[in-house]
Design a protein around this motif. Structure first.
Motif, mmCIF file in Angstrom:
data_model
loop_
_atom_site.group_PDB
_atom_site.id
_atom_site.type_symbol
_atom_site.label_atom_id
_atom_site.label_comp_id
_atom_site.label_asym_id
_atom_site.label_seq_id
_atom_site.Cartn_x
_atom_site.Cartn_y
_atom_site.Cartn_z
ATOM 1 N N LEU A 99 4.712 35.044 4.110
ATOM 2 C CA LEU A 99 4.799 36.006 5.206
ATOM 3 C C LEU A 99 4.983 37.441 4.717
ATOM 4 C CD1 LEU A 99 6.973 33.950 7.704
ATOM 5 C CD2 LEU A 99 4.501 34.123 7.539
ATOM 6 N N THR A 100 5.317 37.613 3.439
ATOM 7 C CA THR A 100 5.419 38.986 2.931
ATOM 8 C C THR A 100 4.144 39.379 2.179
ATOM 9 O OG1 THR A 100 6.641 38.096 1.048
ATOM 10 C CG2 THR A 100 7.936 39.141 2.761
ATOM 11 N N LYS A 101 3.074 38.605 2.356
ATOM 12 C CA LYS A 101 1.804 38.946 1.716
ATOM 13 C C LYS A 101 0.887 39.658 2.725
ATOM 14 C CE LYS A 101 2.155 36.854 -2.370
ATOM 15 N NZ LYS A 101 3.621 36.778 -2.334
ATOM 16 N N PRO A 102 0.144 40.659 2.240
ATOM 17 C CA PRO A 102 -0.738 41.395 3.161
ATOM 18 C C PRO A 102 -2.040 40.644 3.427
ATOM 19 C CG PRO A 102 -0.882 42.332 0.973
ATOM 20 C CD PRO A 102 0.126 41.216 0.886
ATOM 21 N N ALA A 103 -1.932 39.428 3.953
ATOM 22 C CA ALA A 103 -3.131 38.667 4.302
ATOM 23 C C ALA A 103 -2.800 37.877 5.554
ATOM 24 C CB ALA A 103 -3.518 37.731 3.167
ATOM 25 N N ASP A 104 -3.830 37.390 6.229
ATOM 26 C CA ASP A 104 -3.610 36.607 7.439
ATOM 27 C C ASP A 104 -2.813 35.352 7.095
ATOM 28 O OD1 ASP A 104 -4.837 36.280 10.390
ATOM 29 O OD2 ASP A 104 -4.597 34.335 9.424
ATOM 30 N N SER A 105 -1.621 35.232 7.695
ATOM 31 C CA SER A 105 -0.724 34.147 7.279
ATOM 32 C C SER A 105 -1.287 32.775 7.633
ATOM 33 C CB SER A 105 0.655 34.334 7.907
ATOM 34 O OG SER A 105 0.548 34.433 9.306
#
Lengths: 261, 326
Positions: A99-105
Motif C-alpha cells: 500500500l505504500t507503493k506508487p502502483a495500483d494496489s
C-alpha cells in the motif's frame, strides 16, 4: 501500458523463481494425470448408459472438461497463489509495503506470486479440448474459435475478479482459508456444463459462483451453442464483476486503514 | 524553509471491541458488542526540516508506529493535519508514494525465494525508475552497504543483518526524499547495527533526505539524530536536541575519580554510585558539578577525573516517568 509492463516484469521474475523448483513439475504432472484420469473414467461411465446429457454429447462434454481443466490450471497457477499471498500479507501486516507503493494496489496484489508448474493443467486442458474437437462431427469455424478465445479471456478475468472479491473479505475476517477451500470445492461443479443443473443451481453457478462464464460459455463457443448475445452478456457480466470487485476492494482498504471508523 | 514533514495536533482513535473473560462473556459479545475508544495518538505536533534526521522515541504502545503509519498514508487520521512534502499522505497519491519509503525492521518485503537483485527489478518496475538512474542508484547502494556478493543469493539464505541491508537497499532505489525507518536495527548484532547506522548517515548526507527514525537502541539515535521527539501515551513529552533532553530530564551528572589512596570515603561530596579499586563514581546535582569537582581535587590526591552525563537510556526513562507523574 505502464500496467502491462509492470505485469510483464512480475511475470518474468515469477517464472525465474519457479524455474528454481524444476522438480515440482513431476509432481504437478502426476497430480494432473490422476485428476484427469478420474474425470475421464466418470465421463466414460456416464456415457456407457446414455448418449447425451442435457443435450450434450460425450465428446461435447469432453470439451467442457478440457476447458474445466485448463481454467483450473489458470486458477491454481496464477489466481490462487496471489490470493494466498494477499491473505498472508493481511495477517502479517506486510500488506503495508504494497500500500505504500506508487502502483495500483489491486493490480499489485494480483501479480506477486505465481506457481508455474500448476500451469501444466493449462496444457493438459488444451490437449483435451483439441482431442475432443477432433472427434466432433462439426468442427468449429474460425468465428467460433475466435468466440472461444474471447470467452476464455473473459472467463479468466471473471475467475480472478471473483476470487479477489472473496479474498478481500480478509480485511474484515483475518482467516478466510475455509471460505476459499469451500469455493475450490464448488469449482469442481464446473466440470459439467451449468445448463444440465436444475434451475436454482444453474442460477447460483452463473451469478453467485460464476462457473458458467468461466467454463461453460467458452465450451459453448466451440460446440456451436454461443450466440453473439450470450458473448455480449458474458462481457457485460465481466465488466460488472470487475467494477464490483474494485468497489469492494476500495471499501476493504478503507476499513484496513481505518478511514471509515 | 518549508518543513518536509509537518504534523499538527494529529489524532488517531481506534474503536476496539471488548469483552470480559469467560465463555458467557464471549457468547454475549456475539449478540451485543461493547466498544471502547482508544486514543493511540492524542494531539501530536512536530516538524521535520528537509535533510533533518529526527529520532522518534517512546515506550511500546506510545503511538510511534500509529504516527508513522499516518505519515506514510496507511492510516487515516481521526483529527489534525499532516503534510509531507506538500502532500496529504492519506490520499495515497502515486506522486507522493514515489517520494517516500517505509522500512520496518521486523517485517520484510523482499521475496524470500529469489535473489535481492530480482526484487530490485520488481521495485524498478513499481516505481518506474528509468534504467540508467536505476543502475546508478543500485550500484551506489550495493557499494555503500557492501552487499555486492549477497544480492545474487536467494534472500532466504542470508543472515538477518545481510537481509536487512538488502531490504534497505530495495527501499531506497527510487531515491526517496523522506524515509520512515521503524526499528531498522532490531535484532541485529552490534556490528551490523553500526554499519547500518553509518550507511543511513552517509545516505542522508549525500542525498539530503529527511528521516524519521524509531529505535529502541539509543546508540542509533545518538549516532544519527540531531533532534528527538519523545512521545508517550500519544502525546509529545519532549521535542529538541539530545543535549537539552539530558539537561531537562536529568538534573544530575556523574563524577568519576581515580584516587591515589584507595578506600577513601567520598560520600560527603555526593551519592556514591560505584566504588572499587580506588575508582569512585558519585552523582551530583548538575549545577554543583564544577564546585564539587574543585573541592574533590583540593581535598584528595586525584590521578584522574571525568564528568559524564547519565546514559541516554536513563534520561529517556526519567522523561517517561516524569511524563507519567505530571
Amino acid at each position: 501500458m505502464e500496467s502491462l509492463r509492470l505485469v510483464g516484469t512480475f511475470l518474468r521474475i515469477g517464472v525465474q523463481t519457479e524455474l528454481q523448483y524444476r522438480s515440482n513439475v513431476v509432481f504437478s504432472v502426476l497430480q494432473s494425470l490422476v485428476a484427469v484420469g478420474t474425470s475421464l473414467a466418470v465421463l466414460a461411465l456416464v456415457f456407457s448408459h446414455t448418449d447425451s446429457l442435457g443435450g450434450w454429447s460425450g465428446d461435447e462434454l469432453l470439451v467442457v472438461m478440457g476447458v474445466y481443466v485448463l481454467m483450473g490450471g489458470v486458477l491454481r497457477s496464477v489466481v490462487q497463489p496471489a490470493m494466498n499471498q494477499l491473505m498472508d500479507d493481511v495477517q502479517h501486516g506486510t500488506l503495508d509495503f504494497v500500500l505504500t507503493k506508487p502502483a495500483d494496489s489491486m493490480l499489485l496484489v494480483s501479480i506477486r506470486r505465481i506457481e508455474l508448474w500448476q500451469s501444466v493443467d493449462v496444457l493438459v486442458g488444451a490437449g483435451i479440448v483439441g482431442f475432443a474437437l477432433s472427434r466432433l462431427d462439426t468442427r468449429p469455424g474460425l468465428l467460433a474459435v475466435l468466440g472461444f478465445v474471447v470467452a476464455l479471456a473473459l472467463g479468466v478475468v471473471v475467475l480472478w475478479a471473483f476470487w479477489l472479491l472473496l479474498t478481500t473479505a480478509a480485511f474484515w475476517v483475518v482467516r478466510t482459508d475455509s471460505l476459499v477451500e469451500l469455493l475450490s470445492g464448488m469449482y469442481q461443479a464446473g466440470r459439467w456444463p451449468v445448463t444440465i443443473y436444475p434451475g436454482w443451481l444453474r442460477i447460483g453457478f452463473t451469478f453467485l459462483v460464476p462457473l458458467a462464464f468461466a467454463i461453460t460459455v467458452p465450451a459453448q463457443a466451440l460446440t456451436g451453442r454461443l450466440s453473439v448475445w450470450l458473448l455480449l452478456g458474458a462481457a457485460a457480466f465481466t465488466v460488472g464483476l470487475v467494477a464490483l470487485t474494485r468497489w469492494v476492494w476500495s471499501v476493504g482498504l478503507r476499513a484496513y486503514s481505518g478511514a471509515s471508523a | 524553509m518549508e518543513p518536509a514533514i509537518r504534523v499538527r495536533d494529529l489524532r488517531k482513535t481506534f474503536r476496539v471491541a471488548e469483552r470480559d473473560a469467560g465463555l458467557g462473556a464471549s457468547v454475549r459479545s456475539l449478540v451485543r458488542r461493547r466498544y471502547r475508544e482508544v486514543a493511540a495518538v492524542a494531539g501530536v505536533s512536530f516538524d521535520v526540516a528537509p535533510g533533518e534526521v529526527v529520532g522518534f522515541l517512546g515506550p511500546n504502545g506510545a503511538g510511534k508506529t500509529t504516527t508513522l503509519k499516518m505519515l506514510s498514508g496507511l492510516l487515516h487520521p481521526t483529527g489534525g493535519e499532516v503534510s509531507v512534502l506538500g502532500h496529504v499522505p492519506a490520499r495515497r497519491e502515486k506522486a507522493y508514494l514515489g517520494r517516500i519509503t517505509l522500512v520496518m525492521g521486523n517485517r520484510n518485503q523482499l521475496q524470500w525465494d529469489i535473489p535481492a537483485l530480482d526484487s530490485f527489478e520488481l521495485n524498478r518496475a513499481v516505481y518506474r525508475i528509468p534504467e540508467p538512474e536505476f543502475r546508478r542508484a543500485r550500484d551506489e547502494l550495493v557499494e555503500l552497504l557492501e552487499i555486492g556478493d549477497l544480492v545474487r543469493k536467494p534472500v532466504r539464505t542470508l543472515s538477518l543483518g545481510e537481509r536487512m541491508k538488502a531490504e534497505v537497499a530495495a527501499a531506497l532505489l527510487h531515491r526517496p526524499q523522506v524515509l520512515f525507518l521503524d526499528e531498522p536495527t532490531i535484532g541485529l548484532d552490534i556490528g551490523a547495527q553500526k554499519r547500518l547506522r553509518g550507511f543511513v548517515a552517509e545516505y542522508t548526507r549525500r542525498h539530503g533526505a529527511s528521516v524519521l527514525l524509531t529505535s529502541h537502541y539509543m546508540a542509533d539515535v545518538q549516532a544519527l539524530c540531531q533532534r528527538v521527539v519523545v512521545i508517550d501515551k500519544g502525546q509529545v513529552l519532549f521535542d529538541g536536541g539530545l543535549r537539552q533532553l539530558t539537561a531537562r530530564f536529568s538534573p544530575h551528572q556523574t563524577i568519576t575519580v581515580q584516587l591515589a589512596e584507595p578506600g577513601t570515603d567520598l560520600s560527603a561530596f555526593g551519592a556514591v554510585v560505584e566504588a572499587g579499586e580506588g575508582r569512585v563514581s558519585i552523582q551530583v546535582p548538575k549545577a554543583e558539578t564544577s564546585a564539587v569537582a574543585g573541592r574533590l581535587l583540593a581535598a584528595h590526591a586525584v590521578t584522574d577525573l571525568t564528568i559524564e552525563d547519565p546514559p541516554i537510556e536513563d534520561v529517556i526513562e526519567q522523561a517517561f516517568s516524569a511524563g507519567r507523574t505530571a
